[in-house]
Design an enzyme around this catalytic site. Structure first.
Site, short mmCIF file in Angstrom:
data_model
loop_
_atom_site.label_atom_id
_atom_site.label_comp_id
_atom_site.label_asym_id
_atom_site.label_seq_id
_atom_site.Cartn_x
_atom_site.Cartn_y
_atom_site.Cartn_z
CE LYS A 53 -59.98 32.94 -25.22
NZ LYS A 53 -59.99 34.28 -25.80
CD GLN A 97 -62.54 36.91 -25.43
OE1 GLN A 97 -61.45 36.50 -25.07
NE2 GLN A 97 -63.19 36.36 -26.44
CG ASP A 120 -55.56 37.27 -27.89
OD1 ASP A 120 -55.85 36.08 -28.07
OD2 ASP A 120 -56.27 38.08 -27.28
N1 GUN Z 1 -62.78 37.31 -29.47
C1 GUN Z 1 -62.99 36.24 -30.27
N2 GUN Z 1 -61.88 35.49 -30.37
C2 GUN Z 1 -60.93 36.10 -29.63
C3 GUN Z 1 -59.57 35.80 -29.33
O1 GUN Z 1 -58.98 34.82 -29.81
N3 GUN Z 1 -58.94 36.70 -28.50
C4 GUN Z 1 -59.55 37.79 -28.00
N4 GUN Z 1 -58.84 38.60 -27.22
N5 GUN Z 1 -60.82 38.10 -28.26
C5 GUN Z 1 -61.50 37.25 -29.06
#
Ligand code: GUN
Length: 293
Positions: A53, A97, A120
């Site tokens: 990311k 995350q 998110d």
């Molecule tokens: N863990 C797995 N996919 C995601 C996501 O899209 N966002 C976040 N914050 N954690 C994740």
């Protein structure tokens, strides 16, 4: 032979467009969109996802900040970090995350995020807005999948879409977006999950299947009708001594079996994954526009 839905190429094209918009920020004399990511502990897949990311932010011309916290951090201390991020005017949006260590209540953390910075799209306010069809931050994976359908001009109106998996992050929001009165949208949706009894019977009726159940090669050729479309959200690590890392990534769909039966399919890697990160960038760009208002 199916059309392979190239998430990587689609993501790069959209990211180039985002980069152009990000460059305009500098021309306008304001700082570029800024995404922060909070990573608690050392959960190996999360480390890879978050690094991807951050790397993609650079490509899109965004500022990015990675906040790494020890896995023993107390919930109150994490809430304190969240509160600081809510206050920081230089950060447009941020993510925490998941998964978090077991001693931390993920709901409490999600609830503490400023909905205006929740890129998110996990906060109940944003999920509620999505449900009602209001303008909001859509969860990144379902949004990325909708962008992919748009790019390949796949018309799902009136079609039967079957979603496998009911997670808050993917399956549940996906089922809502597919059925919304929108383009793409207007599908008839069946949401299936681990307790579904007649899974294969249902999936065989599907024009489009989104599989997000977290089991390698779960969706096999006998579960799919000829000419269906398969969107594979899985990223499962399977041991592979031939690889430097000792593992390779495999989807929830059995790609080798399905490729000769379906009309379209996403590969893993290079399908939904890059589109998810693109969804996050789209949301961060959207969050940064608040500064112009
Ligand atoms: N863990 C797995 N996919 C995601 C996501 O899209 N966002 C976040 N914050 N954690 C994740």
């Amino acid at each position: 032979m199916a059309v392979i839905l190239d998430g990587k190429a689609t993501a790069l094209r959209i990211q180039n467009d985002i980069r152009k918009q990000s460059d305009k920020f500098e021309l306008a004399g304001v700082h570029r969109p800024h995404l922060a990511a909070v990573l608690v502990g050392e959960h190996a897949p999360s480390v890879v996802y978050v690094n991807n990311k951050i790397k993609t932010c650079e490509r899109a011309g965004f500022h990015s900040t990675l906040i790494r916290l020890r896995k023993e951090i107390l919930q109150d201390e994490l809430l304190e970090e969240i509160s600081k991020l809510n206050e920081r005017s230089d950060i447009d949006g941020y993510i925490v995350q998941l998964p978090l260590p077991e001693h931390i209540d993920e709901n409490a953390i999600t609830m503490a995020i400023d909905p205006g910075k929740d890129v998110d799209g996990f906060h109940p306010v944003n999920l509620g807005k999505m449900l009602l069809g209001h303008d909001t931050f859509l969860p990144a994976t379902p949004m990325g999948i909708m962008e992919l359908l748009k790019t390949y001009q796949i018309d799902i109106s009136g079609k039967h879409c079957v979603v496998i998996g009911r997670s808050n992050i993917v399956g549940t929001p996906m089922s809502i977006l597919l059925s919304r009165k929108n383009d793409p949208g207007n599908a008839t949706v069946t949401l299936t999950h681990s307790r579904t009894k007649n899974m294969a019977e249902i999936t065989r009726q599907a024009d489009l299947i989104v599989v997000a159940i977290g089991k390698a090669n779960f969706l096999t050729a006998d579960m799919v009708k000829t000419g269906a479309i398969v969107i594979d959200v899985g990223t499962n690590r399977v041991e592979d001594p031939g690889k430097k890392t000792g593992y390779r990534l495999t989807g929830d769909a059995d790609f080798e079996q399905l490729i000769d039966k379906v009309s379209h399919i996403t590969p893993v890697p290079g399908g939904v994954g890059p589109m998810t990160i693109t969804g996050l960038l789209i949301n961060t760009l959207k969050a940064s526009h608040r500064r112009f208002k």
